[in-house]
Design an enzyme around this catalytic site. Structure first.
Site, short mmCIF file in Angstrom:
data_model
loop_
_atom_site.label_atom_id
_atom_site.label_comp_id
_atom_site.label_asym_id
_atom_site.label_seq_id
_atom_site.Cartn_x
_atom_site.Cartn_y
_atom_site.Cartn_z
N ASN A 61 20.93 58.35 75.01
CA ASN A 61 19.50 58.62 75.27
C ASN A 61 19.22 58.59 76.77
O ASN A 61 18.41 59.38 77.27
CB ASN A 61 18.62 57.62 74.54
CG ASN A 61 18.43 58.00 73.08
OD1 ASN A 61 17.75 58.97 72.78
ND2 ASN A 61 19.08 57.26 72.19
N HIS B 176 13.37 54.26 68.39
CA HIS B 176 13.92 53.57 67.21
C HIS B 176 14.48 54.62 66.25
O HIS B 176 13.83 55.63 65.98
CB HIS B 176 12.81 52.75 66.53
CG HIS B 176 13.32 51.97 65.36
ND1 HIS B 176 14.02 50.79 65.50
CD2 HIS B 176 13.28 52.24 64.04
CE1 HIS B 176 14.37 50.35 64.30
NE2 HIS B 176 13.94 51.21 63.40
N GLY C 97 24.41 54.79 75.90
CA GLY C 97 23.48 55.46 76.79
C GLY C 97 23.34 56.96 76.59
O GLY C 97 23.04 57.68 77.55
N ILE D 98 15.25 41.24 73.18
CA ILE D 98 13.79 41.19 73.09
C ILE D 98 13.23 41.03 74.50
O ILE D 98 13.68 40.18 75.27
CB ILE D 98 13.35 39.99 72.20
CG1 ILE D 98 13.94 40.11 70.78
CG2 ILE D 98 11.83 39.85 72.15
CD1 ILE D 98 13.41 41.22 69.92
N LEU D 99 12.23 41.86 74.82
CA LEU D 99 11.62 41.74 76.15
C LEU D 99 10.72 40.50 76.18
O LEU D 99 10.01 40.23 75.22
CB LEU D 99 10.74 42.95 76.44
CG LEU D 99 11.38 44.21 77.01
CD1 LEU D 99 10.28 45.18 77.38
CD2 LEU D 99 12.26 43.91 78.20
N ASN E 66 9.84 52.67 73.62
CA ASN E 66 11.09 52.37 72.92
C ASN E 66 11.43 53.51 71.96
O ASN E 66 10.54 54.16 71.43
CB ASN E 66 10.94 51.06 72.13
CG ASN E 66 12.22 50.67 71.39
OD1 ASN E 66 13.31 50.72 71.95
ND2 ASN E 66 12.09 50.31 70.12
C1 GRF Z 1 19.75 54.76 69.43
O1 GRF Z 1 19.99 55.06 68.09
C2 GRF Z 1 18.36 54.20 69.61
O2 GRF Z 1 17.43 54.72 68.72
C3 GRF Z 1 18.55 52.74 69.34
O3 GRF Z 1 19.82 52.45 69.89
C4 GRF Z 1 20.63 53.61 69.92
C5 GRF Z 1 21.08 53.80 71.34
O4 GRF Z 1 22.00 54.84 71.49
N1 GRF Z 1 17.46 51.96 69.86
P1 GRF Z 1 22.45 55.29 72.93
O5 GRF Z 1 22.97 54.07 73.67
O6 GRF Z 1 21.27 55.90 73.63
O7 GRF Z 1 23.54 56.30 72.71
#
Ligand code: GRF
Length: 212
Positions: free
Chosen positions: A16, A111, A14, A94-95, A109
């Site tokens: 992000n 990526h 988490g 997958i949603l 999302n």
């Molecule tokens: C990130 O690299 C994101 O791009 C991918 O999963 C990872 C999640 O990292 N979809 P975090 O849980 O936010 O640290």
């Protein structure tokens, strides 16, 4: 669209999610993280949310059994919370189609590569960075996009690059890419909240100006 209600879906650490929490707390973006939903009860992101007094919900196999029941529960929670925007921040599932259809151009999302490179079915986690290194590309990066029925195939909102150095390994690439993820994800959400994103076919027109 100020004051919109955001649901953040996670499966892991988490970081992000943390970038989004910070952005809201610092008033960089107007909006409320109304709920954090995880499909893994042990995900550290759940603790991050709790620390900031954000409501959490676990929608996992253990609680809901079948995929259908989980999908149903997820949609119900989103509707009950009157969610305007869903952010997938490291959500490794997958949603269901029902959610994609109900929230068209309202699901974002992040990526960890420059889509369409190193993306699509099966490209998640360290596999993305491993293949970047194996292929020897000189740049990689991160992409924020709207979610549609195709894995990593929805309209692209923002992309940012990082250089791949000869001596990079998975950890160093991951770290560099995460650093830019933590910038472009809050920025994309801010653009959404401020109504600056217009989806035209599979392209997104971004109205910039006055961006801090
Ligand atoms: C990130 O690299 C994101 O791009 C991918 O999963 C990872 C999640 O990292 N979809 P975090 O849980 O936010 O640290």
């Amino acid at each position: 669209m100020a004051g919109i209600k955001i649901a953040v879906l996670i499966s892991g650490g988490g970081s992000n999610l943390q970038a989004l929490i910070d952005a809201v707390e610092q008033k960089y973006l107007q909006g409320e993280i109304a709920i954090v939903i995880s499909n893994k009860k042990e995900a550290y992101g759940v603790k991050r949310a709790q620390k900031h007094h954000i409501k959490t919900s676990i929608v996992d196999k253990e609680t809901y059994g079948t995929r259908e029941k989980r999908d149903e529960a997820l949609l119900k929670i989103l509707q009950q919370e009157e969610i305007d925007l869903i952010v997938l921040a490291g959500y490794l599932a997958i949603l269901p189609r029902s959610i994609v259809e109900n929230y068209r151009n309202k699901i974002i999302n992040i990526h960890p590569s420059l889509i369409p490179s190193f993306s699509g079915e099966g490209y998640y986690g360290e596999k993305v960075h491993r293949e970047v290194l194996e292929r020897g590309v000189k740049i990689t990066g991160a992409t924020v996009h709207f979610v549609n029925e195709e894995t990593d195939g929805g309209p692209i909102i923002l992309q940012e690059t990082v250089d791949v150095e000869f001596d990079d390994d998975i950890n160093s690439i991951k770290e560099k890419v995460l650093k830019i993820e933590h910038q472009i994800l809050p920025l994309a959400v801010k653009l959404f909240v401020e109504g600056r994103l217009r989806v035209m076919g599979n392209k997104v027109k971004v109205k910039t100006g006055n961006l801090k």
